[in-house]
Write an enzyme that holds these catalytic residues in place. Structure first.
Site, PDB file in Angstrom:
ATOM      1  CG  ASN A 136      -3.666  -2.442  -3.013  1.00  0.00           C
ATOM      2  OD1 ASN A 136      -3.788  -3.332  -2.749  1.00  0.00           O
ATOM      3  ND2 ASN A 136      -2.366  -1.680  -4.201  1.00  0.00           N
ATOM      4  CG  HIS A 146      -1.689  -1.348   0.922  1.00  0.00           C
ATOM      5  ND1 HIS A 146      -2.904  -1.606   0.179  1.00  0.00           N
ATOM      6  CD2 HIS A 146      -2.246  -2.556   1.803  1.00  0.00           C
ATOM      7  CE1 HIS A 146      -3.602  -2.222   0.251  1.00  0.00           C
ATOM      8  NE2 HIS A 146      -2.925  -2.921   0.915  1.00  0.00           N
ATOM      9  CE  LYS A 148      -5.963  -6.294  -2.705  1.00  0.00           C
ATOM     10  NZ  LYS A 148      -4.936  -5.366  -2.404  1.00  0.00           N
ATOM     11  CB  SER A 149     -10.887  -7.122  -7.733  1.00  0.00           C
ATOM     12  OG  SER A 149     -10.987  -7.271  -6.305  1.00  0.00           O
ATOM     13  CG  HIS A 204      -6.937  -4.504   7.394  1.00  0.00           C
ATOM     14  ND1 HIS A 204      -6.528  -5.094   5.621  1.00  0.00           N
ATOM     15  CD2 HIS A 204      -7.320  -4.288   7.484  1.00  0.00           C
ATOM     16  CE1 HIS A 204      -7.247  -4.875   5.784  1.00  0.00           C
ATOM     17  NE2 HIS A 204      -8.375  -4.310   6.740  1.00  0.00           N
TER      18      HIS A 204
END
EC number: 3.1.27.-
Length: 139
Positions: A68, A34, A65-66, A133
């Site tokens: 981010n 991220h 990955k759909s 996270h």
């Protein structure tokens, strides 16, 4: 007695190894998935997303990955949110930071993404006093 201690030490090491390999988020994972500071330069947001999603391993093994989000600030600005916080605490920044959202628009034959930049507050989940996270962003 020594054999018993050795046995429990081996069990503990095995448990730690398994937890590290199977989905326990870490600060290093968070940074890798991220954080992009300073922001890597590309001619467009779509080009940025298409390259960064590959570079960061989010298109590996035929899977795309759909969605981010990349955050473009010094990681220390997010680290301070988690100081003295219990594990799994969710904390939101007061300040807005520049982010890029990457959204999957095509998965075959190769992953293709659209990209949009925003200034948003960032919400993180904490573990061990550090963000592990990215829980979302808000206006």
């Amino acid at each position: 007695m020594a054999m018993s201690s050795l046995w429990w030490t081996a069990i503990l090491l095995l448990a730690l190894t398994v937890s590290m390999c199977y989905g326990v988020p870490t600060y290093q994972d968070f940074l890798y998935k991220h954080m992009d500071f300073p922001k890597t330069s590309f001619p467009s947001n779509a080009a940025y997303c298409n390259v960064m999603m590959v570079r960061r391993g989010m298109t590996a093994h035929g899977r795309c990955k759909s969605f981010n989000t990349f955050v473009h600030t010094d990681p220390r600005n997010l680290n301070t949110l988690c100081i003295n916080q219990p594990d799994q605490a969710l904390r939101t920044t007061r300040r807005h930071f520049r982010i890029t959202d990457c959204k999957l628009i095509r998965s075959h034959p190769t992953c293709r993404y659209s990209g949009n930049q925003f200034n948003r507050r960032v919400r993180v989940g904490c573990r061990g006093g550090l963000p592990v996270h990215l829980d979302g962003t808000s206006p």
